[in-house]
Write a protein that holds these residues in place. Structure first.
Motif, PDB file in Angstrom:
ATOM      1  N   LYS A   2      -3.464  -7.952   9.657  1.00 27.76           N
ATOM      2  CA  LYS A   2      -2.281  -7.429   8.972  1.00 27.76           C
ATOM      3  C   LYS A   2      -2.722  -6.676   7.717  1.00 27.76           C
ATOM      4  O   LYS A   2      -3.443  -7.197   6.884  1.00 27.76           O
ATOM      5  CB  LYS A   2      -1.357  -8.585   8.611  1.00 27.76           C
ATOM      6  N   LYS A   3      -2.271  -5.424   7.588  1.00 30.11           N
ATOM      7  CA  LYS A   3      -2.628  -4.590   6.445  1.00 30.11           C
ATOM      8  C   LYS A   3      -1.529  -4.691   5.391  1.00 30.11           C
ATOM      9  O   LYS A   3      -0.365  -4.886   5.722  1.00 30.11           O
ATOM     10  CB  LYS A   3      -2.801  -3.136   6.878  1.00 30.11           C
ATOM     11  N   PRO A   4      -1.880  -4.525   4.125  1.00 31.44           N
ATOM     12  CA  PRO A   4      -0.862  -4.583   3.071  1.00 31.44           C
ATOM     13  C   PRO A   4       0.163  -3.469   3.247  1.00 31.44           C
ATOM     14  O   PRO A   4      -0.161  -2.357   3.631  1.00 31.44           O
ATOM     15  CB  PRO A   4      -1.642  -4.400   1.778  1.00 31.44           C
ATOM     16  N   ASP A   5       1.411  -3.804   2.911  1.00 29.67           N
ATOM     17  CA  ASP A   5       2.512  -2.850   3.046  1.00 29.67           C
ATOM     18  C   ASP A   5       2.892  -2.332   1.655  1.00 29.67           C
ATOM     19  O   ASP A   5       3.430  -3.065   0.840  1.00 29.67           O
ATOM     20  CB  ASP A   5       3.702  -3.520   3.711  1.00 29.67           C
ATOM     21  N   PHE A   6       2.598  -1.066   1.370  1.00 27.93           N
ATOM     22  CA  PHE A   6       2.936  -0.444   0.090  1.00 27.93           C
ATOM     23  C   PHE A   6       4.082   0.538   0.229  1.00 27.93           C
ATOM     24  O   PHE A   6       4.294   1.390  -0.608  1.00 27.93           O
ATOM     25  CB  PHE A   6       1.719   0.294  -0.488  1.00 27.93           C
ATOM     26  N   SER A   7       4.882   0.423   1.243  1.00 18.46           N
ATOM     27  CA  SER A   7       5.948   1.389   1.500  1.00 18.46           C
ATOM     28  C   SER A   7       7.062   1.345   0.458  1.00 18.46           C
ATOM     29  O   SER A   7       7.772   2.314   0.267  1.00 18.46           O
ATOM     30  CB  SER A   7       6.535   1.177   2.901  1.00 18.46           C
ATOM     31  N   ASP A   8       7.233   0.230  -0.260  1.00 17.48           N
ATOM     32  CA  ASP A   8       8.308   0.151  -1.265  1.00 17.48           C
ATOM     33  C   ASP A   8       7.806   0.398  -2.697  1.00 17.48           C
ATOM     34  O   ASP A   8       8.549   0.258  -3.653  1.00 17.48           O
ATOM     35  CB  ASP A   8       9.018  -1.195  -1.168  1.00 17.48           C
TER      36      ASP A   8
END
Length: 100
Positions: free
Chosen positions: A5-11
């Protein structure tokens, strides 16, 4: 143990603002300069005057005493003046107190 699982920086949001476009407003800035030179000079009975281009002892005396009593200034400055007609811009002359 592997975590795919990769970090989510979308927000994540960012912004950059510059004040370069905004000119500072100095219209209400006030300035005042005071000097204690005259006060200190009066305390010991003597003022000083820095000679400017075009000055002569008669005009300096008239400014401080209301009359061309140049000899008083010349006598007070004999340590640096040998001729009343040879004052130089930048010289600091002692001005004796008025005798009223």
């Amino acid at each position: 143990m592997s975590n795919d699982k990769k970090p989510d920086f979308s927000d994540v949001q960012s912004a950059v603002k510059s004040t370069e476009q905004v000119k500072p407003d100095f219209s209400d800035v006030q300035s005042k300069v005071t000097s204690t030179e005259a006060i200190a000079g009066d305390a010991v009975g003597e003022l000083t005057y820095t000679v400017e281009k075009g000055d002569n002892l008669s005009n300096i005396a008239k400014h401080f005493y209301g009359k061309q009593d140049w000899k008083r200034i010349f006598d007070a400055n004999r340590d640096q003046l040998s001729d009343p007609d040879r004052i130089q811009p930048g010289q600091v002359l002692k001005i004796p107190a008025r005798e009223d």
